[in-house]
Design a protein around this motif. Structure first.
Motif, PDB file in Angstrom:
ATOM      1  N   LYS A  45       0.851  -1.091   0.055  1.00 33.44           N
ATOM      2  CA  LYS A  45       0.019   0.085   0.016  1.00 33.44           C
ATOM      3  C   LYS A  45       0.913   1.285   0.078  1.00 33.44           C
ATOM      4  N   ASN A  46       1.804   1.265   0.894  1.00 31.42           N
ATOM      5  CA  ASN A  46       2.848   2.416   0.885  1.00 31.42           C
ATOM      6  C   ASN A  46       3.740   2.441  -0.357  1.00 31.42           C
ATOM      7  N   TYR A  47       4.107   1.689  -0.901  1.00 27.43           N
ATOM      8  CA  TYR A  47       4.826   1.686  -2.174  1.00 27.43           C
ATOM      9  C   TYR A  47       3.996   2.168  -3.336  1.00 27.43           C
ATOM     10  N   LYS A  48       2.851   1.697  -3.582  1.00 21.84           N
ATOM     11  CA  LYS A  48       1.612   2.131  -4.428  1.00 21.84           C
ATOM     12  C   LYS A  48       1.466   3.492  -4.092  1.00 21.84           C
ATOM     13  N   ALA A  49       1.017   4.000  -3.034  1.00 23.48           N
ATOM     14  CA  ALA A  49       0.978   5.521  -2.680  1.00 23.48           C
ATOM     15  C   ALA A  49       2.093   6.336  -2.820  1.00 23.48           C
ATOM     16  N   LEU A  50       3.532   5.904  -2.464  1.00 27.22           N
ATOM     17  CA  LEU A  50       4.580   6.675  -2.807  1.00 27.22           C
ATOM     18  C   LEU A  50       4.781   6.923  -4.228  1.00 27.22           C
ATOM     19  N   GLN A  95      11.472 -21.480  16.455  1.00 29.21           N
ATOM     20  CA  GLN A  95      10.602 -21.386  15.308  1.00 29.21           C
ATOM     21  C   GLN A  95       9.858 -20.002  15.346  1.00 29.21           C
ATOM     22  N   PRO A  96       9.080 -19.392  16.356  1.00 26.93           N
ATOM     23  CA  PRO A  96       8.464 -18.176  16.535  1.00 26.93           C
ATOM     24  C   PRO A  96       9.650 -17.001  16.251  1.00 26.93           C
ATOM     25  N   MET A  97      10.938 -17.085  16.802  1.00 28.55           N
ATOM     26  CA  MET A  97      12.123 -16.155  16.709  1.00 28.55           C
ATOM     27  C   MET A  97      12.141 -15.947  15.108  1.00 28.55           C
ATOM     28  N   ALA A  98      12.236 -17.173  14.445  1.00 26.55           N
ATOM     29  CA  ALA A  98      12.566 -16.944  13.036  1.00 26.55           C
ATOM     30  C   ALA A  98      11.424 -16.336  12.354  1.00 26.55           C
ATOM     31  N   VAL A  99      10.253 -16.691  12.562  1.00 26.70           N
ATOM     32  CA  VAL A  99       9.096 -15.952  11.711  1.00 26.70           C
ATOM     33  C   VAL A  99       9.155 -14.614  12.194  1.00 26.70           C
ATOM     34  N   SER A 100       9.407 -14.163  13.535  1.00 25.09           N
ATOM     35  CA  SER A 100       9.513 -12.667  14.034  1.00 25.09           C
ATOM     36  C   SER A 100      10.680 -11.833  13.314  1.00 25.09           C
ATOM     37  N   ASP A 101      11.635 -12.531  12.996  1.00 27.29           N
ATOM     38  CA  ASP A 101      12.992 -11.944  12.267  1.00 27.29           C
ATOM     39  C   ASP A 101      12.384 -11.780  10.626  1.00 27.29           C
ATOM     40  N   ARG A 102      11.485 -12.383  10.225  1.00 31.72           N
ATOM     41  CA  ARG A 102      11.204 -12.079   8.742  1.00 31.72           C
ATOM     42  C   ARG A 102       9.904 -10.986   9.026  1.00 31.72           C
ATOM     43  N   VAL A 103       9.198 -10.775   9.808  1.00 28.52           N
ATOM     44  CA  VAL A 103       8.432 -10.085  10.005  1.00 28.52           C
ATOM     45  C   VAL A 103       9.111  -8.661  10.331  1.00 28.52           C
ATOM     46  N   GLU A 104       9.940  -8.563  10.959  1.00 32.13           N
ATOM     47  CA  GLU A 104      10.825  -7.189  11.114  1.00 32.13           C
ATOM     48  C   GLU A 104      11.494  -6.677   9.905  1.00 32.13           C
ATOM     49  N   VAL A 105      11.732  -7.600   9.041  1.00 31.01           N
ATOM     50  CA  VAL A 105      12.366  -7.234   7.553  1.00 31.01           C
ATOM     51  C   VAL A 105      11.333  -6.555   6.890  1.00 31.01           C
ATOM     52  N   ILE A 106      10.173  -7.004   6.801  1.00 33.69           N
ATOM     53  CA  ILE A 106       9.195  -6.645   6.023  1.00 33.69           C
ATOM     54  C   ILE A 106       8.380  -5.163   6.595  1.00 33.69           C
ATOM     55  N   LYS A 107       8.366  -5.394   7.941  1.00 31.42           N
ATOM     56  CA  LYS A 107       7.708  -4.007   8.825  1.00 31.42           C
ATOM     57  C   LYS A 107       8.837  -3.036   8.603  1.00 31.42           C
ATOM     58  N   LYS A 108      10.042  -3.153   8.547  1.00 31.83           N
ATOM     59  CA  LYS A 108      11.043  -1.974   8.369  1.00 31.83           C
ATOM     60  C   LYS A 108      10.884  -1.136   6.898  1.00 31.83           C
ATOM     61  N   ARG A 109      10.813  -2.048   5.921  1.00 27.38           N
ATOM     62  CA  ARG A 109      10.491  -1.610   4.729  1.00 27.38           C
ATOM     63  C   ARG A 109       9.156  -0.939   4.548  1.00 27.38           C
ATOM     64  N   ALA A 110       8.069  -1.261   5.128  1.00 25.38           N
ATOM     65  CA  ALA A 110       6.856  -0.841   4.992  1.00 25.38           C
ATOM     66  C   ALA A 110       6.854   0.547   5.747  1.00 25.38           C
ATOM     67  N   LEU A 111       7.571   0.709   6.842  1.00 20.49           N
ATOM     68  CA  LEU A 111       7.782   1.933   7.812  1.00 20.49           C
ATOM     69  C   LEU A 111       8.600   2.901   6.950  1.00 20.49           C
ATOM     70  N   ASP A 112       9.845   2.437   6.418  1.00 24.73           N
ATOM     71  CA  ASP A 112      10.581   3.212   5.474  1.00 24.73           C
ATOM     72  C   ASP A 112       9.657   3.847   4.497  1.00 24.73           C
ATOM     73  N   ASP A 115       5.215  10.307   4.067  1.00 27.77           N
ATOM     74  CA  ASP A 115       4.983  11.334   4.976  1.00 27.77           C
ATOM     75  C   ASP A 115       5.949  12.596   4.435  1.00 27.77           C
ATOM     76  N   LEU A 116       7.162  12.300   4.028  1.00 31.56           N
ATOM     77  CA  LEU A 116       7.749  13.568   3.908  1.00 31.56           C
ATOM     78  C   LEU A 116       7.384  14.322   2.559  1.00 31.56           C
ATOM     79  N   LEU A 117       6.653  13.482   1.601  1.00 24.96           N
ATOM     80  CA  LEU A 117       5.954  14.306   0.303  1.00 24.96           C
ATOM     81  C   LEU A 117       4.808  14.889   0.677  1.00 24.96           C
ATOM     82  N   GLU A 118       3.991  14.487   1.917  1.00 27.80           N
ATOM     83  CA  GLU A 118       2.897  15.329   2.322  1.00 27.80           C
ATOM     84  C   GLU A 118       3.134  16.292   2.897  1.00 27.80           C
ATOM     85  N   ILE A 119       4.364  16.694   3.568  1.00 30.54           N
ATOM     86  CA  ILE A 119       4.827  17.887   4.350  1.00 30.54           C
ATOM     87  C   ILE A 119       4.663  18.863   3.673  1.00 30.54           C
TER      88      ILE A 119
END
Length: 139
Positions: free
Chosen positions: A63-68, A111-128, A134-138
Motif C-alpha cells: 500500500k505504501n509503495y503504491k501510494a508513494l 521457530q517463532p523467533m525465525a518468523v519474527s525476524d522475517r516480520v521485522e524485515v518487512i515491517k522496516k521496509r513498510a515503515l521506510d 510522509d515527507l511528500l505530504e509535508i
C-alpha cells in the motif's frame, strides 16, 4: 554549574517524552500482534500470530509503495522502482540467511523467533516507505 544540570534535565525529559510517545503510538498491526500473542502463547499460536502480522505488514508495504509511487515524478519513480527491486533481492537473501541460521537451532522457541525476524524485515521496509510518503505530504 546550573547550566549543565539544566541541560541534563532537558535531555532526560526529552528522552522520556520520546519514549512515552513511541509507546503510545504503537502501530495497529503491532497492537494486533501483541493481542494475538497474549491470547495464543503456545509456539503454534505465536507462529500463527506472526504469520498474520507478516501478511498485514506485507500488505502495508505494498500500500505504501503504491501510494508513494503515485506521488512521484518519473525520475523519482524510476529510482524507487530500482531501489524496490534491489530491496526484494536483499529480502530474499536475508530470508535465506535467516533460514540457514535458524536451521541449526534446536528447540521450539526458535521457530517463532525465525518468523519474527522475517516480520521485522518487512515491517522496516513498510515503515521506510511510509516515512518517504510522509515527507511528500509535508511539502
Amino acid at each position: 554549574m546550573r547550566f549543565p544540570v539544566l541541560l541534563l534535565l532537558a535531555v532526560a525529559t526529552s528522552t522520556l517524552c520520546t519514549f512515552a510517545q513511541e509507546e503510545s503510538e504503537k502501530h495497529p498491526i503491532d497492537s494486533a500482534l501483541d493481542n494475538c500473542m497474549d491470547k495464543n502463547p503456545s509456539t503454534h499460536g505465536m507462529i500463527g500470530c506472526l504469520d498474520a502480522a507478516y501478511k498485514k505488514w506485507d500488505a502495508e508495504l505494498n500500500k505504501n509503495y503504491k501510494a508513494l509511487s503515485a506521488n512521484l515524478k518519473a525520475d523519482q519513480k524510476a529510482a524507487l522502482l530500482a531501489a524496490q527491486r534491489k530491496w526484494i533481492e536483499y529480502r530474499d537473501l536475508e530470508f535465506k540467511a535467516q533460514n540457514a541460521i535458524y536451521a541449526t537451532m534446536e528447540g521450539t522457541m526458535y521457530q517463532p523467533m525465525a518468523v519474527s525476524d522475517r516480520v521485522e524485515v518487512i515491517k522496516k521496509r513498510a515503515l521506510d516507505l511510509k516515512g518517504y510518503l510522509d515527507l511528500l505530504e509535508i511539502k
